[in-house]
Design an enzyme around this catalytic site. Structure first.
Site, PDB file in Angstrom:
ATOM      1  N   CYS A  82       4.916   1.615  -8.491  1.00  0.00           N
ATOM      2  CA  CYS A  82       3.599   2.226  -9.215  1.00  0.00           C
ATOM      3  C   CYS A  82       3.680   3.563  -9.645  1.00  0.00           C
ATOM      4  O   CYS A  82       4.508   3.844 -10.728  1.00  0.00           O
ATOM      5  CB  CYS A  82       2.371   1.826  -8.179  1.00  0.00           C
ATOM      6  SG  CYS A  82       0.734   1.986  -8.974  1.00  0.00           S
ATOM      7  N   HIS A 177       3.044  -2.845  -5.815  1.00  0.00           N
ATOM      8  CA  HIS A 177       3.195  -2.496  -4.296  1.00  0.00           C
ATOM      9  C   HIS A 177       3.722  -3.436  -3.591  1.00  0.00           C
ATOM     10  O   HIS A 177       3.239  -4.211  -2.382  1.00  0.00           O
ATOM     11  CB  HIS A 177       1.661  -1.785  -3.920  1.00  0.00           C
ATOM     12  CG  HIS A 177       1.410  -0.729  -4.673  1.00  0.00           C
ATOM     13  ND1 HIS A 177       1.569   0.533  -4.351  1.00  0.00           N
ATOM     14  CD2 HIS A 177       0.535  -0.843  -5.710  1.00  0.00           C
ATOM     15  CE1 HIS A 177       1.011   1.407  -4.994  1.00  0.00           C
ATOM     16  NE2 HIS A 177       0.185   0.537  -5.878  1.00  0.00           N
ATOM     17  N   GLU A 179       5.355  -2.958  -0.735  1.00  0.00           N
ATOM     18  CA  GLU A 179       5.367  -2.361   0.427  1.00  0.00           C
ATOM     19  C   GLU A 179       3.989  -2.666   1.158  1.00  0.00           C
ATOM     20  O   GLU A 179       3.993  -2.484   2.340  1.00  0.00           O
ATOM     21  CB  GLU A 179       5.435  -0.551   0.377  1.00  0.00           C
ATOM     22  CG  GLU A 179       4.258  -0.063  -0.191  1.00  0.00           C
ATOM     23  CD  GLU A 179       4.260  -0.004  -1.748  1.00  0.00           C
ATOM     24  OE1 GLU A 179       5.015  -0.716  -2.364  1.00  0.00           O
ATOM     25  OE2 GLU A 179       3.295   0.600  -2.077  1.00  0.00           O
TER      26      GLU A 179
END
Length: 199
Positions: A82, A177, A179
Site C-alpha cells: 500500500c 495488505h 499483513e
C-alpha cells in the site's frame, strides 16, 4: 549467510506490528528500522502500509530516505504494501505538494486510486505465481499502478486491468495488505529473495 536472515520493518508509521508478526513466523530475525544504523544491519526491508506522505516526511526527518534509496538501488530486497508501494514508485500521481518517494520500482502509481477510507473493500485475487488458494486482499485507500516499465512483472490485476501487485529485480509490492489477513505467501516470496541475496 551465517545464521538467520535479518529483516527490517521501516518503523516510522503504519502497519509495523502486523508485518513484524507475519515475519516472526518465517524463521527470520525481525528488527525495526528507524535510523541509518538500523538499515545497515538488515538483509531485507519491508515498507509497511500507512500514510505515504507521513512516511516520506518522517524518513527525510530521520535522515533515512536517501540511504534507503541507495540501498534499494544497490539491490537490497524490499517488500512494500500500500503506502510501501507508493514509496517504491519512481513516478507518483496525486501525491501531496512536494511528496517524494524512495523509488527503485519502474512504475507510475496513483495514490488513493480506489477512493477514501469508506471505500475500503476486500476481494479474492487469483495470483498464479502464488498458486491456490486465491489471495484474500484488503484494500484501504489503496494505490494502483497505472504504468509499468519493461522489466516490471505484473502479478495481479483487478477491475479491468488495474494493476495491484508487481515485482521487479529486488522489489515486490502490492496495493493491498497481506499483513492483515494472515496471508504469508508474499512475505515468503520476499524472504526467498532475502536469503538468496544474502547467501
Amino acid at each position: 549467510m551465517a545464521g538467520r536472515a535479518r529483516v527490517g520493518v521501516l518503523a516510522l508509521q503504519g502497519d509495523v506490528r502486523e508485518h513484524t508478526s507475519v515475519l516472526s513466523e518465517l524463521d527470520v530475525e525481525v528488527t525495526s528500522v528507524r535510523t541509518v544504523g538500523d538499515l545497515s544491519a538488515v538483509d531485507g526491508l519491508v515498507l509497511p502500509g500507512g500514510e505515504s506522505s507521513v512516511i516520506d516526511k518522517l524518513s527525510r526527518m530521520f535522515g533515512v530516505a536517501d540511504p534507503i534509496r541507495q540501498a534499494i538501488d544497490s539491490g537490497l530486497p524490499v517488500f512494500g504494501t500500500c503506502a510501501g508501494l507508493i514509496m517504491l514508485a519512481e513516478r507518483l500521481v496525486d501525491g501531496i505538494a512536494g511528496q517524494q518517494t524512495f523509488g527503485g520500482l519502474d512504475v507510475t502509481v496513483q495514490r488513493n486510486a480506489f477512493g477514501s477510507q469508506t471505500d475500503s473493500f476486500e476481494t479474492d485475487l487469483d495470483i498464479p505465481e502464488l498458486g491456490a488458494p486465491p489471495v484474500h486482499a484488503v484494500f484501504i485507500r489503496g494505490p494502483v499502478v497505472t504504468q509499468t516499465g519493461p522489466h516490471v512483472r505484473v502479478l495481479s490485476e483487478i477491475d479491468n486491468r488495474r494493476i495491484v501487485a508487481v515485482e521487479e529485480r529486488n522489489i515486490i509490492a502490492t496495493s493491498f495488505h497481506p499483513e492483515v489477513t494472515g496471508e504469508r505467501r508474499f512475505h515468503e516470496r520476499f524472504i526467498e529473495r532475502v536469503r538468496s541475496q544474502a547467501s
